[in-house]
Design a protein around this motif. Structure first.
Motif, PDB file in Angstrom:
ATOM      1  N   LEU A 250       0.841  -1.325  -0.227  1.00 40.40           N
ATOM      2  CA  LEU A 250      -0.047   0.041  -0.020  1.00 40.40           C
ATOM      3  C   LEU A 250       0.762   1.117   0.014  1.00 40.40           C
ATOM      4  O   LEU A 250       0.484   2.235  -0.865  1.00 40.40           O
ATOM      5  CB  LEU A 250      -1.079  -0.061   1.268  1.00 40.40           C
ATOM      6  N   LEU A 251       1.719   1.120   0.776  1.00 42.98           N
ATOM      7  CA  LEU A 251       2.808   2.459   0.843  1.00 42.98           C
ATOM      8  C   LEU A 251       3.687   2.710  -0.521  1.00 42.98           C
ATOM      9  O   LEU A 251       3.852   3.647  -0.840  1.00 42.98           O
ATOM     10  CB  LEU A 251       3.833   2.233   2.013  1.00 42.98           C
ATOM     11  N   ALA A 252       3.953   1.425  -0.912  1.00 44.84           N
ATOM     12  CA  ALA A 252       4.594   1.588  -2.127  1.00 44.84           C
ATOM     13  C   ALA A 252       3.804   2.086  -3.304  1.00 44.84           C
ATOM     14  O   ALA A 252       4.320   2.789  -4.341  1.00 44.84           O
ATOM     15  CB  ALA A 252       5.072   0.307  -2.900  1.00 44.84           C
ATOM     16  N   ASP A 253       2.462   1.806  -3.396  1.00 47.19           N
ATOM     17  CA  ASP A 253       1.620   2.396  -4.339  1.00 47.19           C
ATOM     18  C   ASP A 253       1.036   3.893  -3.989  1.00 47.19           C
ATOM     19  O   ASP A 253      -0.109   4.218  -4.412  1.00 47.19           O
ATOM     20  CB  ASP A 253       0.342   1.445  -4.410  1.00 47.19           C
ATOM     21  N   HIS A 254       1.670   4.474  -2.775  1.00 48.82           N
ATOM     22  CA  HIS A 254       1.272   5.889  -2.425  1.00 48.82           C
ATOM     23  C   HIS A 254       0.395   5.918  -1.711  1.00 48.82           C
ATOM     24  O   HIS A 254      -0.731   6.906  -1.812  1.00 48.82           O
ATOM     25  CB  HIS A 254       1.665   6.829  -3.638  1.00 48.82           C
ATOM     26  N   HIS A 255      -0.230   5.147  -0.877  1.00 47.18           N
ATOM     27  CA  HIS A 255      -1.533   5.363  -0.031  1.00 47.18           C
ATOM     28  C   HIS A 255      -0.960   5.485   1.439  1.00 47.18           C
ATOM     29  O   HIS A 255       0.112   5.468   1.709  1.00 47.18           O
ATOM     30  CB  HIS A 255      -2.166   3.751   0.128  1.00 47.18           C
ATOM     31  N   VAL A 256      -1.877   6.054   2.002  1.00 50.56           N
ATOM     32  CA  VAL A 256      -1.910   6.633   3.502  1.00 50.56           C
ATOM     33  C   VAL A 256      -2.192   5.570   4.394  1.00 50.56           C
ATOM     34  O   VAL A 256      -3.519   5.271   4.193  1.00 50.56           O
ATOM     35  CB  VAL A 256      -2.259   8.184   3.531  1.00 50.56           C
ATOM     36  N   VAL A 257      -1.439   5.024   5.368  1.00 49.04           N
ATOM     37  CA  VAL A 257      -2.010   4.151   6.161  1.00 49.04           C
ATOM     38  C   VAL A 257      -1.718   4.542   7.678  1.00 49.04           C
ATOM     39  O   VAL A 257      -0.712   4.836   8.089  1.00 49.04           O
ATOM     40  CB  VAL A 257      -1.107   2.745   5.808  1.00 49.04           C
ATOM     41  N   GLY A 258      -2.758   4.200   8.396  1.00 55.14           N
ATOM     42  CA  GLY A 258      -2.763   4.322   9.966  1.00 55.14           C
ATOM     43  C   GLY A 258      -2.028   2.935  10.376  1.00 55.14           C
ATOM     44  O   GLY A 258      -2.526   1.861   9.830  1.00 55.14           O
ATOM     45  N   TRP A 259      -1.346   3.035  11.462  1.00 53.32           N
ATOM     46  CA  TRP A 259      -0.547   1.942  11.901  1.00 53.32           C
ATOM     47  C   TRP A 259      -1.036   1.839  13.562  1.00 53.32           C
ATOM     48  O   TRP A 259      -0.525   2.955  14.273  1.00 53.32           O
ATOM     49  CB  TRP A 259       0.938   2.182  11.606  1.00 53.32           C
ATOM     50  N   VAL A 260      -1.464   1.011  14.105  1.00 52.84           N
ATOM     51  CA  VAL A 260      -1.904   0.935  15.684  1.00 52.84           C
ATOM     52  C   VAL A 260      -1.448  -0.448  15.842  1.00 52.84           C
ATOM     53  O   VAL A 260      -2.108  -1.669  15.465  1.00 52.84           O
ATOM     54  CB  VAL A 260      -3.189   1.080  15.789  1.00 52.84           C
ATOM     55  N   GLN A 261      -0.466  -0.707  16.448  1.00 50.87           N
ATOM     56  CA  GLN A 261       0.304  -2.065  16.964  1.00 50.87           C
ATOM     57  C   GLN A 261       0.751  -1.914  18.441  1.00 50.87           C
ATOM     58  O   GLN A 261       1.401  -0.982  19.002  1.00 50.87           O
ATOM     59  CB  GLN A 261       1.569  -2.036  16.101  1.00 50.87           C
ATOM     60  N   GLY A 262       0.126  -3.056  19.429  1.00 45.43           N
ATOM     61  CA  GLY A 262       0.804  -3.260  20.778  1.00 45.43           C
ATOM     62  C   GLY A 262       0.279  -2.124  21.539  1.00 45.43           C
ATOM     63  O   GLY A 262      -0.814  -1.403  21.335  1.00 45.43           O
ATOM     64  N   GLY A 263       0.710  -1.919  22.619  1.00 41.51           N
ATOM     65  CA  GLY A 263       0.305  -0.923  23.671  1.00 41.51           C
ATOM     66  C   GLY A 263       0.794   0.496  23.395  1.00 41.51           C
ATOM     67  O   GLY A 263       1.559   0.659  22.393  1.00 41.51           O
ATOM     68  N   MET A 264       0.264   1.346  24.021  1.00 33.35           N
ATOM     69  CA  MET A 264       0.392   2.815  23.874  1.00 33.35           C
ATOM     70  C   MET A 264       1.991   3.090  24.309  1.00 33.35           C
ATOM     71  O   MET A 264       2.590   2.370  25.287  1.00 33.35           O
ATOM     72  CB  MET A 264      -0.410   3.680  24.595  1.00 33.35           C
ATOM     73  N   GLU A 265       2.356   4.142  23.677  1.00 32.70           N
ATOM     74  CA  GLU A 265       3.960   4.559  24.065  1.00 32.70           C
ATOM     75  C   GLU A 265       3.810   6.168  24.572  1.00 32.70           C
ATOM     76  O   GLU A 265       2.777   6.783  24.319  1.00 32.70           O
ATOM     77  CB  GLU A 265       4.749   4.785  22.860  1.00 32.70           C
TER      78      GLU A 265
ATOM     79  N   ASP B  47      -6.408   5.616   3.838  1.00 38.20           N
ATOM     80  CA  ASP B  47      -6.516   4.806   2.500  1.00 38.20           C
ATOM     81  C   ASP B  47      -6.774   3.339   3.373  1.00 38.20           C
ATOM     82  O   ASP B  47      -7.518   2.679   2.776  1.00 38.20           O
ATOM     83  CB  ASP B  47      -5.376   4.337   1.527  1.00 38.20           C
ATOM     84  N   ALA B  48      -6.052   3.170   4.320  1.00 41.89           N
ATOM     85  CA  ALA B  48      -6.099   1.992   5.206  1.00 41.89           C
ATOM     86  C   ALA B  48      -5.810   2.308   6.746  1.00 41.89           C
ATOM     87  O   ALA B  48      -5.058   3.123   6.976  1.00 41.89           O
ATOM     88  CB  ALA B  48      -5.179   0.778   4.487  1.00 41.89           C
ATOM     89  N   VAL B  49      -6.135   1.394   7.681  1.00 43.48           N
ATOM     90  CA  VAL B  49      -5.474   1.251   8.976  1.00 43.48           C
ATOM     91  C   VAL B  49      -5.149  -0.087   9.326  1.00 43.48           C
ATOM     92  O   VAL B  49      -5.961  -0.934   9.103  1.00 43.48           O
ATOM     93  CB  VAL B  49      -6.585   1.904   9.977  1.00 43.48           C
ATOM     94  N   ALA B  50      -4.137  -0.151   9.762  1.00 45.58           N
ATOM     95  CA  ALA B  50      -3.505  -1.813  10.048  1.00 45.58           C
ATOM     96  C   ALA B  50      -3.725  -1.811  11.609  1.00 45.58           C
ATOM     97  O   ALA B  50      -2.980  -0.839  12.550  1.00 45.58           O
ATOM     98  CB  ALA B  50      -2.127  -1.948   9.819  1.00 45.58           C
ATOM     99  N   ILE B  51      -4.445  -2.468  12.277  1.00 46.23           N
ATOM    100  CA  ILE B  51      -4.653  -2.655  13.646  1.00 46.23           C
ATOM    101  C   ILE B  51      -4.257  -4.080  14.383  1.00 46.23           C
ATOM    102  O   ILE B  51      -5.016  -4.905  13.921  1.00 46.23           O
ATOM    103  CB  ILE B  51      -6.179  -2.308  14.379  1.00 46.23           C
ATOM    104  N   ASN B  52      -3.350  -4.167  15.051  1.00 40.88           N
ATOM    105  CA  ASN B  52      -2.680  -5.310  15.260  1.00 40.88           C
ATOM    106  C   ASN B  52      -2.572  -6.299  14.232  1.00 40.88           C
ATOM    107  O   ASN B  52      -1.877  -6.062  13.228  1.00 40.88           O
ATOM    108  CB  ASN B  52      -3.438  -5.801  16.759  1.00 40.88           C
ATOM    109  N   ASP B  53      -3.305  -7.380  14.088  1.00 39.86           N
ATOM    110  CA  ASP B  53      -2.987  -8.152  13.016  1.00 39.86           C
ATOM    111  C   ASP B  53      -4.107  -8.095  11.836  1.00 39.86           C
ATOM    112  O   ASP B  53      -4.337  -9.034  11.051  1.00 39.86           O
ATOM    113  CB  ASP B  53      -3.076  -9.679  13.594  1.00 39.86           C
ATOM    114  N   SER B  54      -4.951  -6.990  11.860  1.00 41.05           N
ATOM    115  CA  SER B  54      -5.918  -6.960  11.003  1.00 41.05           C
ATOM    116  C   SER B  54      -5.612  -5.682  10.011  1.00 41.05           C
ATOM    117  O   SER B  54      -4.962  -4.462  10.249  1.00 41.05           O
ATOM    118  CB  SER B  54      -7.234  -6.436  11.568  1.00 41.05           C
ATOM    119  N   LEU B  55      -6.082  -5.607   8.997  1.00 44.19           N
ATOM    120  CA  LEU B  55      -6.070  -4.609   7.739  1.00 44.19           C
ATOM    121  C   LEU B  55      -7.381  -4.152   7.246  1.00 44.19           C
ATOM    122  O   LEU B  55      -7.966  -5.052   6.511  1.00 44.19           O
ATOM    123  CB  LEU B  55      -4.852  -4.975   6.633  1.00 44.19           C
TER     124      LEU B  55
END
Length: 109
Positions: free
Chosen positions: A12-27, A92-100
């Motif tokens: 998705l990033l290589a195709d110039h999409h903007v992606v939200g990324w939510v993984q693990g605990g807060m920092e 364009d997308a959001v990756a939350i833990n193991d889901s897209l």
């Protein structure tokens, strides 16, 4: 998605999409920018302009990796908040833990 998540997001990033990324605990702290991020490839004018539109809404400068929250809002704490923020910001997308979730699957508000 298991081991397919990172390759799917990379595509998705290589195709110039903007992606939200939510993984693990807060920092917390000044270097906390890995678990709640907006990711983009700035190599194309349209992508840069889209990220700059996010800048107008969030008050953050254009970055490859910027914090995933709207201006004046605290950092995201839940998957539900991430989905709503992705929709509000026009990602364009959001990756939350193991889901897209891709944009046609994101709810409109």
């Amino acid at each position: 998605m298991g081991g397919r998540l990172i390759p799917a997001v990379a595509e998705l990033l290589a195709d110039h999409h903007v992606v939200g990324w939510v993984q693990g605990g807060m920092e917390f702290g000044p270097c906390a920018l890995g678990h709640r991020s907006i990711l983009a490839h700035p190599g194309r004018t349209q992508t840069r302009d889209r990220v700059n539109a996010i800048n107008q809404r969030t008050g953050l400068t254009m970055l490859l990796n910027t914090s995933f929250n709207t201006k004046g809002a605290p950092i995201l704490m839940s998957a539900e908040q991430a989905v709503h923020a992705a929709a509000d910001l026009g990602l364009d997308a959001v990756a939350i833990n193991d889901s897209l979730l891709v944009s046609d699957k994101l709810p409109t508000r």
